[in-house]
Design an enzyme around this catalytic site. Structure first.
Site, mmCIF file in Angstrom:
data_model
loop_
_atom_site.group_PDB
_atom_site.id
_atom_site.type_symbol
_atom_site.label_atom_id
_atom_site.label_comp_id
_atom_site.label_asym_id
_atom_site.label_seq_id
_atom_site.Cartn_x
_atom_site.Cartn_y
_atom_site.Cartn_z
ATOM 1 N N GLU A 54 0.806 -1.230 0.000
ATOM 2 C CA GLU A 54 0.000 0.000 0.000
ATOM 3 C C GLU A 54 0.835 1.273 0.000
ATOM 4 O O GLU A 54 0.534 2.213 -0.736
ATOM 5 C CB GLU A 54 -0.961 0.022 1.205
ATOM 6 C CG GLU A 54 -2.181 -0.875 1.056
ATOM 7 C CD GLU A 54 -1.938 -2.308 1.501
ATOM 8 O OE1 GLU A 54 -0.805 -2.610 1.923
ATOM 9 O OE2 GLU A 54 -2.870 -3.125 1.429
ATOM 10 N N HIS A 104 -9.661 -4.927 10.852
ATOM 11 C CA HIS A 104 -10.306 -4.703 9.554
ATOM 12 C C HIS A 104 -11.586 -3.880 9.655
ATOM 13 O O HIS A 104 -12.374 -3.838 8.732
ATOM 14 C CB HIS A 104 -10.659 -6.050 8.909
ATOM 15 C CG HIS A 104 -9.498 -6.743 8.273
ATOM 16 N ND1 HIS A 104 -8.312 -6.947 8.922
ATOM 17 C CD2 HIS A 104 -9.335 -7.265 7.032
ATOM 18 C CE1 HIS A 104 -7.469 -7.586 8.111
ATOM 19 N NE2 HIS A 104 -8.066 -7.786 6.961
#
Lengths: 329, 344
Positions: A62, A131
């Protein structure tokens, strides 16, 4: 105009397709966006149509690909960077909060960064603490970023298209739980651009304003409906953008109802609700007939257990209680 | 200033002198408290950036870390604009909003000036990605120190560059110390260039105190990349004479080590080479040095006399004009075919 019903997922797909077709400088990059068609199938069909040069799979990296996007934007490309979830954007936090929004100021106005970061945000269902982050309050805190949180297919399409065209870094915070939800939208041949910083009244009312966004819009609408039986008319105001914030719309609604409950999907401490609350009391204190109510997540890491997760999230019970409290009902 | 490719070695020697004299003035002005924040000097490393600049075209891109004054000067940013930036003035290369660590100059293809160690290495990939996307044969030079090579962003960037075959040259200016931590104490490898091998990126080592070695090696690398886009890695072994920043007395290293490198000074070395070859007289050298000193001195005057950024412009640079007209309108003609053609 013949309105049609599509899913949130389809709406995003239409927005991507249209913007990729319109501007050759636009490209989509992220994990699994091309051959896998997106972890949530948002980019279905894009690789076939636009080819691997513009629909680009990346490794799980990322920081690397978010930074690549910022660099490409420095020289005029318009990257759309997908995070598989914004919980993963923390690995790229430095690129999103340091490089993208600071560049224009640090360079004395020489380099604007026309980049879109998008992907699902907020708690989904039993994904556990790592998450389930609702990141809007973190990113809205950073000057130079714009943050929007579409709750409906129409808003998803209109806001994403606007984000791609904006000359600044914009975060489009989608929601995993909304991808399959349906809603009415203009016909495909109409171009739909919804401005950033424009809230929308999703339901008119006169007794109390429920300020909401993203996942909490459906919750607010459901609760508003329940209050019909109790003769409490609730207005549902969807912020749509967190930054810029449509203060005018908030004040107009509060001036009408004189009572407010904010229901946010993030956590209470330094959250979106805290900011909205401050602005209301600062600017239209005299319009208030009751202290401002707020429903947030509980201030704990998200538990996996389903029952406990439900207890952490805003829900109908909590929102109903908050509305009753501000209405002295 | 002329594009680098037209400049001869005497001019590049002059550029090294300009960088050094500028930095000496900056050091003096910092001590006089005219410059705020952090200030990292490049003195000793001049051959790396000048050698690299001499190997590229004017329209190639460069990006670097926080020790960036020399990179802007080498690109052609005026000493006035650089000194004014250090003074935080509106006439600075970043309008006084960036400071020492954030020099930018779009006109001269200098893309910063980035102060989070390693964070700009992915940006370099983006610059190179854009060149490849547009079928341009520009190369991107990405400078960073030996301290950057242990950051995750560095590793992610190298992997992406190799995977996407991006036309970028990663130039590690190995001055032996990441702030006060020596390479032996920070890096598991015997030599930094071996990092490149792990990503299947061709790498080489250059003597960063030798202008010609840097330029000639880089020229070969650049030529190969222009023919066929790919990343490359160059470890330039160099040394900074000063501390990490102005506040650092550099007590972590020995005087002997410093003296050893001073004897190998990049300016002295190029001067000797040119003199030996009859391309430079002592008089000419003195003239160049005098000119460099004069430019540095005048940059201080310019900075002192410049205005501060106006307070009323405080909010002007946070957001660019959005450029979007929102609303609902008939869709623009689908131009997928044109798009495909334009990006082929």
């Amino acid at each position: 105009m013949n309105m049609r019903e599509i899913t949130y997922r389809q709406a995003l797909n239409e927005a991507l397709t249209e913007e990729l077709a319109r501007d050759p400088n636009v490209f989509l990059m992220g994990e699994e966006v091309a051959e896998y068609k997106g972890a949530y199938k948002v980019s279905q069909g894009l690789l076939e149509r636009f080819g691997p040069k513009r629909i680009i799979d990346t490794p799980i990296s990322e920081n690397g690909f978010a930074g690549l996007g910022v660099g490409a934007a420095m020289v005029g490309l318009r990257p759309i960077i997908e995070f598989m979830t914004f919980s993963f954007s923390f690995v790229a936090f430095d690129q999103v909060v340091n490089n993208a929004p600071n560049m224009l100021t640090m360079s004395g106005g020489q380099f604007n960064i026309p980049i879109t970061f998008r992907g699902p945000n907020g708690p989904a269902h039993q994904l556990g603490a790592t998450h389930s982050h609702a990141t809007e309050c973190l990113y809205a805190n950073v000057p130079g970023l714009k943050v929007c949180t579409p709750a409906t297919p129409r808003d998803a399409k209109g806001l994403l298209k606007t984000a791609v065209r904006d000359n600044n870094p914009v975060l489009v915070l989608e929601s995993e739980l909304l991808y399959s939800s349906k809603g009415m939208i203009e016909p495909a041949e109409m171009e739909l651009l919804i401005p950033l910083g424009q809230a929308e009244i999703k339901r008119e009312g006169s007794d109390v304003t429920i300020v909401c966004y993203a996942q909490t819009v459906a919750l607010a609408l459901a609760v508003a409906e329940k209050f019909e039986d109790e003769d409490i008319s609730a207005e549902v105001l969807d912020l749509r953008s967190i930054k810029p914030l449509d203060e005018r719309a908030i004040y107009d609604s509060v001036a009408k109802t004189h009572r407010v409950v904010i229901v946010e999907q993030d956590r209470p401490f330094c959250g979106v609700g805290a900011e909205v609350c401050y602005r209301i009391q600062k600017n239209i204190f005299d319009e208030l007939d009751a202290p401002i109510g707020r429903v947030s997540q509980e201030d704990v890491p998200m538990p996996y257990n389903e029952r406990l997760e439900k207890a952490v999230l805003p829900n109908e019970e909590k929102l109903i209680a908050a509305v009753k409290k501000v209405c002295y009902a | 200033m002329q594009p680098a490719e037209q400049r001869d070695e005497v001019e590049m020697l002059w550029l090294m002198l300009l960088i050094r004299r500028f930095e000496e003035r900056a050091s003096q002005q910092y001590q006089a408290q005219k410059i705020g924040g952090f200030c990292h000097l490049y003195i000793g490393q001049e051959a790396v950036v000048t050698g690299a600049i001499a190997a590229i075209r004017f329209d190639d891109y460069i990006i670097t870390a926080y020790r960036d004054h020399a990179h802007a000067l080498a690109r052609g940013t005026s000493a006035n604009a650089c000194m004014a930036e250090l003074f935080g003035k509106d006439t600075g290369c970043s309008r006084g909003l960036g400071g020492s660590m954030h020099f930018f100059d779009k006109e001269h293809h200098m893309y910063g000036g980035h102060a989070i160690v390693g964070a700009h290495v992915p940006l370099a990939c983006g610059l190179a990605f854009a060149c490849k996307y547009r079928n341009e044969d520009r190369v991107t030079l990405c400078f960073f120190g030996d301290g950057a090579i242990n950051q995750g962003s560095f590793h992610e960037a190298l992997n992406l560059a190799a995977l996407f075959k991006l036309p970028v040259i990663f130039i590690c200016e190995n001055n032996l110390f990441a702030m006060g931590t020596s390479v032996e104490r920070s890096t598991s490898l015997k030599q930094i260039v071996d990092r490149a091998e792990g990503y299947d990126i061709p790498g080489c080592v250059v003597d960063g105190m030798n202008f010609r070695h840097v330029r000639d090696t880089l020229s070969e690398v650049v030529e190969s990349i222009r023919k066929d886009p790919h990343p490359a890695f160059v470890e330039a072994r160099t040394y900074r004479y000063r501390g990490h920043s102005m506040s650092d007395p550099a007590s972590y290293r020995t005087k002997d080590q410093l003296e050893k490198y001073r004897l190998d000074d990049p300016i002295t070395r190029l001067r000797a080479q040119l003199t030996r070859e009859g391309k430079l007289t002592n008089e000419k050298f003195d003239e160049l040095d005098k000119e460099a000193k004069q430019i540095a001195l005048e940059s201080v005057k310019f900075a002192e006399q410049s205005d501060e950024p106006p307070l009323e412009k405080l909010y002007d640079y946070t957001y660019a004009n959005s450029g979007v007209e929102a609303g609902v309108s008939p869709a623009t003609k689908d131009s997928a075919a044109d798009t495909a053609a334009a990006t082929k």
